[in-house]
Design an enzyme around this catalytic site. Structure first.
Site, PDB file in Angstrom:
ATOM      1  N   ARG A  41      -5.487 105.667  45.474  1.00 10.33           N
ATOM      2  CA  ARG A  41      -5.403 104.918  44.284  1.00 10.33           C
ATOM      3  C   ARG A  41      -4.749 105.589  43.117  1.00 10.33           C
ATOM      4  O   ARG A  41      -3.953 105.277  42.491  1.00 10.33           O
ATOM      5  CB  ARG A  41      -6.857 104.347  43.908  1.00 10.33           C
ATOM      6  CG  ARG A  41      -6.897 103.627  42.479  1.00 10.33           C
ATOM      7  CD  ARG A  41      -8.573 103.739  42.286  1.00 10.33           C
ATOM      8  NE  ARG A  41      -9.099 102.578  42.981  1.00 10.33           N
ATOM      9  CZ  ARG A  41     -10.125 101.996  43.142  1.00 10.33           C
ATOM     10  NH1 ARG A  41     -11.042 102.666  42.099  1.00 10.33           N
ATOM     11  NH2 ARG A  41     -10.843 101.196  43.607  1.00 10.33           N
ATOM     12  N   PHE A 154     -25.798 114.662  25.249  1.00 10.66           N
ATOM     13  CA  PHE A 154     -25.418 114.023  26.202  1.00 10.66           C
ATOM     14  C   PHE A 154     -25.965 112.739  26.109  1.00 10.66           C
ATOM     15  O   PHE A 154     -27.104 112.074  26.186  1.00 10.66           O
ATOM     16  CB  PHE A 154     -25.954 114.331  27.656  1.00 10.66           C
ATOM     17  CG  PHE A 154     -24.779 113.889  28.706  1.00 10.66           C
ATOM     18  CD1 PHE A 154     -23.724 114.357  29.050  1.00 10.66           C
ATOM     19  CD2 PHE A 154     -25.386 112.851  29.663  1.00 10.66           C
ATOM     20  CE1 PHE A 154     -23.123 113.882  30.168  1.00 10.66           C
ATOM     21  CE2 PHE A 154     -24.497 112.353  30.593  1.00 10.66           C
ATOM     22  CZ  PHE A 154     -23.347 112.912  30.873  1.00 10.66           C
ATOM     23  N   CYS A 258     -17.244  89.925  37.282  1.00 10.10           N
ATOM     24  CA  CYS A 258     -18.338  89.824  36.172  1.00 10.10           C
ATOM     25  C   CYS A 258     -19.254  88.793  36.268  1.00 10.10           C
ATOM     26  O   CYS A 258     -20.449  89.036  36.039  1.00 10.10           O
ATOM     27  CB  CYS A 258     -17.685  90.132  34.976  1.00 10.10           C
ATOM     28  SG  CYS A 258     -17.091  91.685  34.518  1.00 10.10           S
ATOM     29  N   ARG A 425      -7.413  73.335  41.355  1.00  9.26           N
ATOM     30  CA  ARG A 425      -7.232  73.882  39.945  1.00  9.26           C
ATOM     31  C   ARG A 425      -6.474  73.200  39.026  1.00  9.26           C
ATOM     32  O   ARG A 425      -6.327  73.277  37.833  1.00  9.26           O
ATOM     33  CB  ARG A 425      -6.245  75.105  40.214  1.00  9.26           C
ATOM     34  CG  ARG A 425      -6.928  76.095  40.926  1.00  9.26           C
ATOM     35  CD  ARG A 425      -7.886  76.880  40.002  1.00  9.26           C
ATOM     36  NE  ARG A 425      -8.464  78.055  40.661  1.00  9.26           N
ATOM     37  CZ  ARG A 425      -9.455  78.994  39.991  1.00  9.26           C
ATOM     38  NH1 ARG A 425      -9.847  78.606  38.602  1.00  9.26           N
ATOM     39  NH2 ARG A 425      -9.965  79.996  40.495  1.00  9.26           N
TER      40      ARG A 425
HETATM   41  C1  UDX Z   1     -14.700  87.607  32.313  1.00  8.37           C
HETATM   42  C2  UDX Z   1     -14.783  87.320  31.074  1.00  8.37           C
HETATM   43  O1  UDX Z   1     -13.924  86.156  30.426  1.00  8.37           O
HETATM   44  C3  UDX Z   1     -14.519  88.559  30.202  1.00  8.37           C
HETATM   45  O2  UDX Z   1     -14.857  88.372  28.932  1.00  8.37           O
HETATM   46  C4  UDX Z   1     -15.519  89.565  30.671  1.00  8.37           C
HETATM   47  O3  UDX Z   1     -15.124  90.932  30.145  1.00  8.37           O
HETATM   48  C5  UDX Z   1     -15.336  89.904  32.159  1.00  8.37           C
HETATM   49  O4  UDX Z   1     -15.452  88.595  32.828  1.00  8.37           O
HETATM   50  P1  UDX Z   1     -12.382  87.555  34.302  1.00  8.37           P
HETATM   51  O5  UDX Z   1     -13.591  87.658  35.244  1.00  8.37           O
HETATM   52  O6  UDX Z   1     -11.321  88.462  34.248  1.00  8.37           O
HETATM   53  O7  UDX Z   1     -13.095  87.831  32.659  1.00  8.37           O
HETATM   54  O8  UDX Z   1     -11.631  86.110  34.100  1.00  8.37           O
HETATM   55  P2  UDX Z   1     -11.903  84.799  33.421  1.00  8.37           P
HETATM   56  O9  UDX Z   1     -10.755  84.439  32.809  1.00  8.37           O
HETATM   57  O10 UDX Z   1     -13.084  84.798  32.526  1.00  8.37           O
HETATM   58  O11 UDX Z   1     -12.184  83.848  34.532  1.00  8.37           O
HETATM   59  C6  UDX Z   1     -13.230  83.788  35.373  1.00  8.37           C
HETATM   60  C7  UDX Z   1     -13.419  82.847  36.379  1.00  8.37           C
HETATM   61  O12 UDX Z   1     -13.590  81.624  35.881  1.00  8.37           O
HETATM   62  C8  UDX Z   1     -11.937  82.681  37.162  1.00  8.37           C
HETATM   63  O13 UDX Z   1     -12.336  82.374  38.590  1.00  8.37           O
HETATM   64  C9  UDX Z   1     -11.466  81.421  36.457  1.00  8.37           C
HETATM   65  O14 UDX Z   1     -10.491  80.834  37.285  1.00  8.37           O
HETATM   66  C10 UDX Z   1     -12.683  80.748  36.224  1.00  8.37           C
HETATM   67  N1  UDX Z   1     -12.507  79.854  35.253  1.00  8.37           N
HETATM   68  C11 UDX Z   1     -12.199  80.300  33.959  1.00  8.37           C
HETATM   69  C12 UDX Z   1     -12.664  78.488  35.547  1.00  8.37           C
HETATM   70  O15 UDX Z   1     -12.766  77.835  36.807  1.00  8.37           O
HETATM   71  N2  UDX Z   1     -12.474  77.580  34.497  1.00  8.37           N
HETATM   72  C13 UDX Z   1     -12.209  77.649  33.206  1.00  8.37           C
HETATM   73  O16 UDX Z   1     -12.170  76.939  32.461  1.00  8.37           O
HETATM   74  C14 UDX Z   1     -11.876  79.109  32.843  1.00  8.37           C
END
Ligand code: UDX
Length: 449
Positions: A41, A154, A258, A425
């Site tokens: 990495r 710390f 997340c 989608r």
């Molecule tokens: C998320 C949070 O948005 C972010 O604030 C946090 O810090 C980390 O987690 P991320 O996981 O990178 O970010 O992607 P995000 O754009 O939130 O989408 C998450 C999932 O939901 C994806 O699989 C996306 O395709 C899906 N999604 C998102 C939907 O299915 N519909 C939507 O309307 C939005």
């Protein structure tokens, strides 16, 4: 507080890499070092042709601007720690992992962390912190990690994007971290709150976003059964400014590192606090997501005359969302596993995910099936058109922009008939595809064609 001139980030993954690259970009006066034990990495981060281990729009430009100037990547964790400065750690310390971390020989009393002459002021901040990790690290650090240095300060901070934690002992560390962000974040957007509020804010933000998607996905099932159109429903609902139009796109299910993890943390936390109703409420957001994935693969099987055995299915998209090579918790993994177990052949195409990652994910998803057998059923393709060749069905799993621009007439020529498209989608023009001859099934709408 002491002015931070050096930042050490432990962990060169999806959070540490981009976050610290941006810190380096926005803070030319700070020397940023990102360390990771994974040699491959680090080599990729250092590669002369900038073949970085992570794909994110704009990231390469940031690394090109900073690498070798005030941004460095290294496997020498010990040297990095001895260098002092603010230490950020980005591992997701789940309870189990935290325990493992504590007991891992590398990080025991002989570990670099313990042996390092920690600077007198040092902030340990985790951006991926599930409750109550900060508290655990805090109680863990003085006894088991911090024997060597002479009474260091710390402090454990959680720096979810908006809300760092301020323990009474760590005011300076907190201010130092806020000062780093203040280089580009307006100060009124940098919130300083207590430990539980900080950790809970991060979990709540993600849980509520995921909850919106599960709500719209639950409604998509009603739309399919009634003849309503989920996009029209979402649009109408989003017109109410209290609800708002964002994050209401029905899909084959949310993924990413997340959402699920943070909700399950919230569930775990609720259970430990003897709040079973609260736990059940949040658990249902994840269960709805699992249901949505199951429902979608069942719809594929049902539509293909109740069997997909021996049939070829093209899956377009493997990443959990567009514009990333990240596959963690991607809905595509579950769908493909389902298609495999129904003994279909699967062609996969994703513009960014590397084949090794796809094999790793599919192997992990079907632990009882040897990878060689998986490889007999699954093929990774170099383009959408190649994946669709001789397929009976196309499944859109990720909303990549290039999938909106597919030449469907060309695809139709190369597919077996009747040619099915399953849009997980909401990106294709179902009417247009039906005119070409496709049988189109869209999330949240009755089938067309
Ligand atoms: C998320 C949070 O948005 C972010 O604030 C946090 O810090 C980390 O987690 P991320 O996981 O990178 O970010 O992607 P995000 O754009 O939130 O989408 C998450 C999932 O939901 C994806 O699989 C996306 O395709 C899906 N999604 C998102 C939907 O299915 N519909 C939507 O309307 C939005």
């Amino acid at each position: 507080p002491q002015k931070v001139t050096k930042v050490l980030c432990i962990g060169a993954g999806y959070v540490g890499g981009p976050t610290c690259a941006v810190i380096a970009l926005k803070c030319p006066h700070i020397q940023v070092t990102i360390v990771d034990l994974n040699q491959a990495r680090i080599d990729a981060w250092n590669s002369p042709d900038f073949k970085l281990p992570i794909y994110e729009p704009g990231l390469e430009d940031v690394v090109r601007a900073c690498r070798g100037r005030n941004l460095f990547f290294s496997t020498d964790v010990e040297k990095g720690i001895q260098g002092g400065g603010a230490h950020l750690s980005t591992s997701s310390w789940r309870r189990g992992r935290l325990r493992r971390w504590r007991h891992r020989p590398r990080l025991s009393s002989k570990s670099p962390l313990c042996r390092a002459a920690l600077p007198s002021r040092c902030a340990l901040s985790s951006r991926q912190t599930p409750s109550p990790t900060a508290a655990s690290i805090f109680s863990l650090t003085p006894s088991s990690l911090l024997r060597a240095p002479p009474s260091p300060t710390f402090s454990s901070l959680t720096a979810s994007s908006s809300a760092p934690f301020r323990p009474p002992e760590g005011k300076d560390a907190c201010a130092a971290l806020a000062a780093i962000y203040a280089n580009w974040v307006p100060t009124e957007n940098i919130l300083t709150v207590g430990l539980w509020s900080s950790e809970l804010s991060k979990l709540a933000a993600n849980a509520m976003l995921a909850q919106r998607i599960s709500s719209i996905n639950a409604l998509s099932a009603i739309c399919e059964a009634t003849g309503a159109n989920i996009d029209e429903v979402a649009n109408a609902v989003g017109y109410d400014s209290r609800v708002g139009p964002k994050f209401l796109k029905a899909s084959v299910g949310f993924g990413g590192s997340c959402f699920q993890k943070d909700i399950l943390n919230l569930v775990y936390l609720s259970e430990s606090l003897h709040l079973p109703e609260v736990a059940a409420y949040w658990r249902q957001v994840v269960e709805m997501n699992e249901y949505q994935k199951r429902r979608f693969s069942k719809r594929v099987v049902d539509t293909l005359f109740n069997t997909i055995t021996g049939k070829r299915i093209a899956v377009l998209g493997f990443a959990f969302k567009a514009d990333t090579g990240d596959t963690r918790e991607s809905a595509a993994i579950t769908l493909i596993r389902d298609f495999q177990s129904e003994r279909a052949f699967v062609n996969i195409y994703d513009p960014q995910v590397v084949p090794e990652q796809i094999w790793l994910d599919l192997d992990e998803a079907s632990p009882s099936v040897p990878l060689d057998n998986i490889k007999k059923q699954v093929r990774i393709c170099g383009s959408a058109l190649e994946a669709c060749k001789d397929a009976e069905a196309v499944v859109i799993a990720t909303e990549w922009k290039e999938f909106r621009e597919i030449d469907w007439s060309e695809v139709y020529k190369h597919m077996k008939k009747p040619a099915f498209v399953f849009d997980g989608r909401l990106i294709v023009d179902a009417k247009k595809l039906t005119e070409i001859g496709f049988k189109v099934t869209t999330i949240g709408r009755p089938a067309l064609g």
